[in-house]
Scaffold this motif. Sequence first.
Motif: not given
Length: 239
Positions: A106-115, A128-132, A141-148, A180-184
């Motif tokens: 989640l922390a990694l997904s908080g920056s452009d380079s990390g995402r 992350l999806a399996a954990m979510a 937390t895994a879900l939040a990282a996936l959203v980012n 799903a909204a981000n992906l579409s």
Amino acid sequence: MADATNEASAAAAALSELTALLSPPLCILLADWLLELSIKTVARQRVNIGSLLWRRNATAAVETNKAAIMADATNEASAAAAALSELTALLSPSSPAAPQAAEAALALSGSDSGRALLAGHPAALSALAAMAASASSGAHTALAALVNASAEPAALEPLLAAFPTLLPLLPSSGAVCGIAANLSRDERAAPRVLKAMGPGAEALLRALSAERPPAELGALLCNLSQAREGRRLLLERSG
């Protein structure tokens, strides 16, 4: 000649200070800019043997700097990929360190380079999806990282592949609707996301029928309506 040398020296000093802060492509662009500056400043002077030699030396020095920057960037990218592979191994729901690994993701997904790094690592997104989808303490937390991460174009393919894992959560999860909204968002991706929801998009219809649908469902429906299949589904639902 002295002014040209001073300008190039100042630019070289700036390059040294900024290299540690810039992403590899920007470092290379900055090196190219320094090379162009060196050539232009020399061009302002009367061309003679001395200036030509200085120009050749300045060009060689900048090319050497570029090669060093590219080598450092390659080493850093390799180290980051290795660290992400280690993190992925800890994301198993059965791992005692899984919640902490999810926090790190989640922390990694908080920056452009990390995402971008996370989006380019399908195994990490799958983990992350399996954990979510699990009942473990790191699921939210895994879900939040996936959203980012889902905001990155590179995440489209791996997250579409992992979406069946998340699909049961969609009717009640704003985060999954957000993914799903981000992906579409892209018109070409919308029908693919709809297809990933399975025949008849049953999970989506259950979300629509909920007493309190997730707030993110509106953005998802808007994006899916870009596709003919999405519009047809919504019209049938409203009819």
